[in-house]
Design a protein around this motif. Structure first.
Motif, PDB file in Angstrom:
ATOM      1  N   ASP A 153       0.833  -1.210   0.000  1.00  0.00           N
ATOM      2  CA  ASP A 153       0.000   0.000   0.000  1.00  0.00           C
ATOM      3  C   ASP A 153       0.866   1.259   0.000  1.00  0.00           C
ATOM      4  O   ASP A 153       0.543   2.245  -0.669  1.00  0.00           O
ATOM      5  CB  ASP A 153      -0.921   0.014   1.225  1.00  0.00           C
ATOM      6  CG  ASP A 153      -2.060  -0.976   1.099  1.00  0.00           C
ATOM      7  OD1 ASP A 153      -2.340  -1.402  -0.028  1.00  0.00           O
ATOM      8  OD2 ASP A 153      -2.653  -1.326   2.137  1.00  0.00           O
ATOM      9  N   ILE A 154       1.962   1.223   0.745  1.00  0.00           N
ATOM     10  CA  ILE A 154       2.874   2.369   0.767  1.00  0.00           C
ATOM     11  C   ILE A 154       3.493   2.562  -0.609  1.00  0.00           C
ATOM     12  O   ILE A 154       3.637   3.700  -1.087  1.00  0.00           O
ATOM     13  CB  ILE A 154       3.960   2.182   1.836  1.00  0.00           C
ATOM     14  CG1 ILE A 154       3.333   2.207   3.225  1.00  0.00           C
ATOM     15  CG2 ILE A 154       5.034   3.272   1.722  1.00  0.00           C
ATOM     16  CD1 ILE A 154       4.308   1.900   4.351  1.00  0.00           C
ATOM     17  N   TYR A 155       3.848   1.451  -1.257  1.00  0.00           N
ATOM     18  CA  TYR A 155       4.391   1.569  -2.615  1.00  0.00           C
ATOM     19  C   TYR A 155       3.363   2.201  -3.553  1.00  0.00           C
ATOM     20  O   TYR A 155       3.705   3.088  -4.348  1.00  0.00           O
ATOM     21  CB  TYR A 155       4.811   0.194  -3.147  1.00  0.00           C
ATOM     22  CG  TYR A 155       5.276   0.259  -4.586  1.00  0.00           C
ATOM     23  CD1 TYR A 155       6.600   0.526  -4.891  1.00  0.00           C
ATOM     24  CD2 TYR A 155       4.377   0.091  -5.640  1.00  0.00           C
ATOM     25  CE1 TYR A 155       7.025   0.622  -6.208  1.00  0.00           C
ATOM     26  CE2 TYR A 155       4.787   0.184  -6.950  1.00  0.00           C
ATOM     27  CZ  TYR A 155       6.110   0.445  -7.234  1.00  0.00           C
ATOM     28  OH  TYR A 155       6.516   0.558  -8.540  1.00  0.00           O
ATOM     29  N   ILE A 156       2.123   1.738  -3.468  1.00  0.00           N
ATOM     30  CA  ILE A 156       1.083   2.293  -4.344  1.00  0.00           C
ATOM     31  C   ILE A 156       0.906   3.787  -4.094  1.00  0.00           C
ATOM     32  O   ILE A 156       0.728   4.568  -5.027  1.00  0.00           O
ATOM     33  CB  ILE A 156      -0.249   1.538  -4.122  1.00  0.00           C
ATOM     34  CG1 ILE A 156      -0.110   0.084  -4.593  1.00  0.00           C
ATOM     35  CG2 ILE A 156      -1.391   2.228  -4.862  1.00  0.00           C
ATOM     36  CD1 ILE A 156      -1.297  -0.790  -4.246  1.00  0.00           C
ATOM     37  N   PHE A 157       0.974   4.194  -2.829  1.00  0.00           N
ATOM     38  CA  PHE A 157       0.893   5.615  -2.520  1.00  0.00           C
ATOM     39  C   PHE A 157       2.070   6.369  -3.139  1.00  0.00           C
ATOM     40  O   PHE A 157       1.910   7.476  -3.660  1.00  0.00           O
ATOM     41  CB  PHE A 157       0.872   5.817  -1.003  1.00  0.00           C
ATOM     42  CG  PHE A 157       0.821   7.261  -0.584  1.00  0.00           C
ATOM     43  CD1 PHE A 157      -0.335   8.002  -0.739  1.00  0.00           C
ATOM     44  CD2 PHE A 157       1.935   7.878  -0.025  1.00  0.00           C
ATOM     45  CE1 PHE A 157      -0.391   9.335  -0.355  1.00  0.00           C
ATOM     46  CE2 PHE A 157       1.886   9.205   0.372  1.00  0.00           C
ATOM     47  CZ  PHE A 157       0.725   9.932   0.196  1.00  0.00           C
ATOM     48  N   THR A 158       3.254   5.766  -3.107  1.00  0.00           N
ATOM     49  CA  THR A 158       4.431   6.399  -3.695  1.00  0.00           C
ATOM     50  C   THR A 158       4.288   6.535  -5.202  1.00  0.00           C
ATOM     51  O   THR A 158       4.814   7.485  -5.801  1.00  0.00           O
ATOM     52  CB  THR A 158       5.692   5.585  -3.359  1.00  0.00           C
ATOM     53  OG1 THR A 158       5.780   5.417  -1.937  1.00  0.00           O
ATOM     54  CG2 THR A 158       6.948   6.282  -3.844  1.00  0.00           C
ATOM     55  N   VAL A 159       3.573   5.610  -5.821  1.00  0.00           N
ATOM     56  CA  VAL A 159       3.352   5.671  -7.268  1.00  0.00           C
ATOM     57  C   VAL A 159       2.619   6.958  -7.663  1.00  0.00           C
ATOM     58  O   VAL A 159       2.721   7.428  -8.801  1.00  0.00           O
ATOM     59  CB  VAL A 159       2.560   4.431  -7.741  1.00  0.00           C
ATOM     60  CG1 VAL A 159       2.094   4.574  -9.185  1.00  0.00           C
ATOM     61  CG2 VAL A 159       3.427   3.183  -7.606  1.00  0.00           C
ATOM     62  N   LEU A 160       1.916   7.556  -6.701  1.00  0.00           N
ATOM     63  CA  LEU A 160       1.245   8.825  -6.986  1.00  0.00           C
ATOM     64  C   LEU A 160       2.247   9.883  -7.446  1.00  0.00           C
ATOM     65  O   LEU A 160       1.896  10.798  -8.191  1.00  0.00           O
ATOM     66  CB  LEU A 160       0.493   9.308  -5.744  1.00  0.00           C
ATOM     67  CG  LEU A 160      -0.618   8.383  -5.232  1.00  0.00           C
ATOM     68  CD1 LEU A 160      -1.231   8.948  -3.955  1.00  0.00           C
ATOM     69  CD2 LEU A 160      -1.685   8.196  -6.292  1.00  0.00           C
ATOM     70  N   ALA A 161       3.506   9.754  -7.006  1.00  0.00           N
ATOM     71  CA  ALA A 161       4.545  10.684  -7.454  1.00  0.00           C
ATOM     72  C   ALA A 161       4.732  10.587  -8.961  1.00  0.00           C
ATOM     73  O   ALA A 161       4.869  11.610  -9.656  1.00  0.00           O
ATOM     74  CB  ALA A 161       5.869  10.395  -6.739  1.00  0.00           C
ATOM     75  N   SER A 162       4.740   9.361  -9.480  1.00  0.00           N
ATOM     76  CA  SER A 162       4.883   9.168 -10.922  1.00  0.00           C
ATOM     77  C   SER A 162       3.684   9.725 -11.673  1.00  0.00           C
ATOM     78  O   SER A 162       3.825  10.400 -12.693  1.00  0.00           O
ATOM     79  CB  SER A 162       5.050   7.681 -11.251  1.00  0.00           C
ATOM     80  OG  SER A 162       6.291   7.201 -10.823  1.00  0.00           O
ATOM     81  N   LEU A 163       2.484   9.439 -11.161  1.00  0.00           N
ATOM     82  CA  LEU A 163       1.280   9.919 -11.831  1.00  0.00           C
ATOM     83  C   LEU A 163       1.231  11.438 -11.832  1.00  0.00           C
ATOM     84  O   LEU A 163       0.858  12.066 -12.833  1.00  0.00           O
ATOM     85  CB  LEU A 163       0.038   9.344 -11.148  1.00  0.00           C
ATOM     86  CG  LEU A 163      -0.105   7.822 -11.216  1.00  0.00           C
ATOM     87  CD1 LEU A 163      -1.294   7.365 -10.387  1.00  0.00           C
ATOM     88  CD2 LEU A 163      -0.259   7.369 -12.657  1.00  0.00           C
ATOM     89  N   LEU A 164       1.618  12.033 -10.708  1.00  0.00           N
ATOM     90  CA  LEU A 164       1.621  13.489 -10.633  1.00  0.00           C
ATOM     91  C   LEU A 164       2.700  14.063 -11.548  1.00  0.00           C
ATOM     92  O   LEU A 164       2.466  15.053 -12.246  1.00  0.00           O
ATOM     93  CB  LEU A 164       1.849  13.943  -9.195  1.00  0.00           C
ATOM     94  CG  LEU A 164       1.734  15.450  -8.932  1.00  0.00           C
ATOM     95  CD1 LEU A 164       0.349  15.947  -9.302  1.00  0.00           C
ATOM     96  CD2 LEU A 164       2.021  15.758  -7.461  1.00  0.00           C
ATOM     97  N   TYR A 165       3.868  13.442 -11.550  1.00  0.00           N
ATOM     98  CA  TYR A 165       4.944  13.884 -12.454  1.00  0.00           C
ATOM     99  C   TYR A 165       4.498  13.801 -13.909  1.00  0.00           C
ATOM    100  O   TYR A 165       4.687  14.739 -14.698  1.00  0.00           O
ATOM    101  CB  TYR A 165       6.191  13.028 -12.249  1.00  0.00           C
ATOM    102  CG  TYR A 165       7.136  13.074 -13.417  1.00  0.00           C
ATOM    103  CD1 TYR A 165       8.048  14.114 -13.565  1.00  0.00           C
ATOM    104  CD2 TYR A 165       7.104  12.090 -14.400  1.00  0.00           C
ATOM    105  CE1 TYR A 165       8.893  14.179 -14.667  1.00  0.00           C
ATOM    106  CE2 TYR A 165       7.950  12.137 -15.492  1.00  0.00           C
ATOM    107  CZ  TYR A 165       8.843  13.179 -15.622  1.00  0.00           C
ATOM    108  OH  TYR A 165       9.668  13.243 -16.718  1.00  0.00           O
ATOM    109  N   GLU A 166       3.920  12.661 -14.287  1.00  0.00           N
ATOM    110  CA  GLU A 166       3.524  12.460 -15.676  1.00  0.00           C
ATOM    111  C   GLU A 166       2.450  13.452 -16.111  1.00  0.00           C
ATOM    112  O   GLU A 166       2.365  13.811 -17.286  1.00  0.00           O
ATOM    113  CB  GLU A 166       3.039  11.025 -15.867  1.00  0.00           C
ATOM    114  CG  GLU A 166       4.162   9.998 -15.741  1.00  0.00           C
ATOM    115  CD  GLU A 166       3.662   8.579 -15.635  1.00  0.00           C
ATOM    116  OE1 GLU A 166       2.429   8.372 -15.757  1.00  0.00           O
ATOM    117  OE2 GLU A 166       4.479   7.664 -15.423  1.00  0.00           O
ATOM    118  N   SER A 167       1.643  13.905 -15.155  1.00  0.00           N
ATOM    119  CA  SER A 167       0.552  14.820 -15.477  1.00  0.00           C
ATOM    120  C   SER A 167       0.965  16.287 -15.390  1.00  0.00           C
ATOM    121  O   SER A 167       0.210  17.151 -15.824  1.00  0.00           O
ATOM    122  CB  SER A 167      -0.626  14.579 -14.523  1.00  0.00           C
ATOM    123  OG  SER A 167      -1.066  13.248 -14.609  1.00  0.00           O
ATOM    124  N   THR A 168       2.128  16.570 -14.836  1.00  0.00           N
ATOM    125  CA  THR A 168       2.562  17.965 -14.700  1.00  0.00           C
ATOM    126  C   THR A 168       3.892  18.178 -15.425  1.00  0.00           C
ATOM    127  O   THR A 168       3.912  18.541 -16.595  1.00  0.00           O
ATOM    128  CB  THR A 168       2.691  18.343 -13.207  1.00  0.00           C
ATOM    129  OG1 THR A 168       3.559  17.420 -12.546  1.00  0.00           O
ATOM    130  CG2 THR A 168       1.343  18.330 -12.525  1.00  0.00           C
TER     131      THR A 168
END
Length: 308
Positions: free
Chosen positions: A122-137
């Motif tokens: 779950d912590i890893y999945i939360f960290t993946v939000l960094a990639s999604l946010l990076y890819e979108s910005t």
């Protein structure tokens, strides 16, 4: 060897999805632009919003997505600056995007489920939000900059709903608001759809691949050096500094960081390349090759790390 075969068994369906994506466009004439829009404007925001609410946030856990977002953005801008004159088309922009991220979602999440206990996954999945946010910005900006002006790129970035889904999810999480169990069982289905369609995009992007202009050895070489050599070495350096000097994180979070650094090139490289018409065939081939290479690469580097 057991790790290798477990990994191979787990990722085999991903290759099936790539093949299905190829034939859905080749034979059924499915428009990859439509799938890209569904991923970025519908599935992505729902996945990000629901995942943001599912993790109990503390400072050390919050550090991971913040650190990786900043790290990814710095690498992308450096890569764009260094290689901006290497090609006379949008290839440099796709390179900059791919340099700053990896397939942390479609590929990384199944790996986290394999290697980590549920709380750490779950912590890893939360960290993946960094990639999604990076890819979108940042990632969207450096990619769009190849075809649009700075103002147009920023405007397009601000129209992406995934950015606002992340902000809203964080705000509600900090306020103690959760998703009812009846609703969370529904939103969980979007994670599967996001992974399936994301891998199918790789196959869709291979339709129209032309030998020569799209099989760019220089592009492949640079992206592979950045992803498979620079990324893990840089993260190992961060882990070393924290373990010996700062001691802010712990061994479990080190494992999350290292897994984050060794996944192949991001599938969303193809998604954005399709949306922005920035060499999607070249991006698809490179991402596909990196995914295949990872079958051997990941077990090797995990063994060198000491295993999970």
């Amino acid at each position: 060897m057991s790790i290798f075969f477990l990994l191979l068994l787990k990722i085999f369906p991903l290759y099936i999805n790539i093949v299905l994506g190829y034939f859905s466009t080749k034979l059924l004439h499915v428009q990859r632009e439509s799938i890209a829009n569904i991923l970025i404007y519908i599935l992505g925001p729902i996945v990000v919003f629901s995942a943001t609410l599912s993790v109990k946030i503390d400072l050390s856990i919050l550090f991971l997505p913040i650190f990786f977002y900043i790290f990814c953005s710095i690498i992308a801008f450096i890569a764009l600056f260094v290689f901006k004159n290497t090609w006379n088309d949008a290839t440099s922009n796709i390179l900059a995007f791919s340099a700053g991220t990896g397939n942390t979602g479609y590929f990384g999440i199944p790996l986290a489920i394999i290697f980590f206990p549920p709380y750490l996954a779950d912590i890893y999945i939360f960290t993946v939000l960094a990639s999604l946010l990076y890819e979108s910005t940042t990632g969207f900006y450096v990619t769009a900059k190849g075809n649009f002006t700075v103002k147009e790129s920023i405007n397009k970035m601000l129209k992406l709903p995934i950015l606002y889904a992340f902000i809203l999810g964080i705000a509600l999480n900090l306020l103690g608001v959760g998703i009812p169990e009846e609703v969370s069982s529904y939103t969980a289905q979007f994670k599967g759809a996001y992974g399936i369609l994301g891998m199918m995009m790789l196959g869709m992007g291979l339709v129209g691949l032309k030998r020569g202009s799209d099989l760019d050895v220089k592009f492949i070489s640079i992206t592979f050096i950045l992803k498979f050599i620079f990324w893990p070495l840089a993260i190992l350096g961060v882990i070393y500094l924290d373990r010996n000097f700062y001691m802010f994180l712990n061994e479990d979070l080190y494992k999350v960081m290292f897994l984050f650094s060794i996944v192949p090139l991001a599938g969303n490289t193809v998604t954005l390349a399709v949306l922005l018409n920035a060499k999607p065939e070249k991006a698809s081939f490179t991402v596909l090759v990196s995914t295949i290479v990872s079958v051997l690469y990941i077990p090797i580097v995990l063994a060198l790390y000491g295993g999970f």
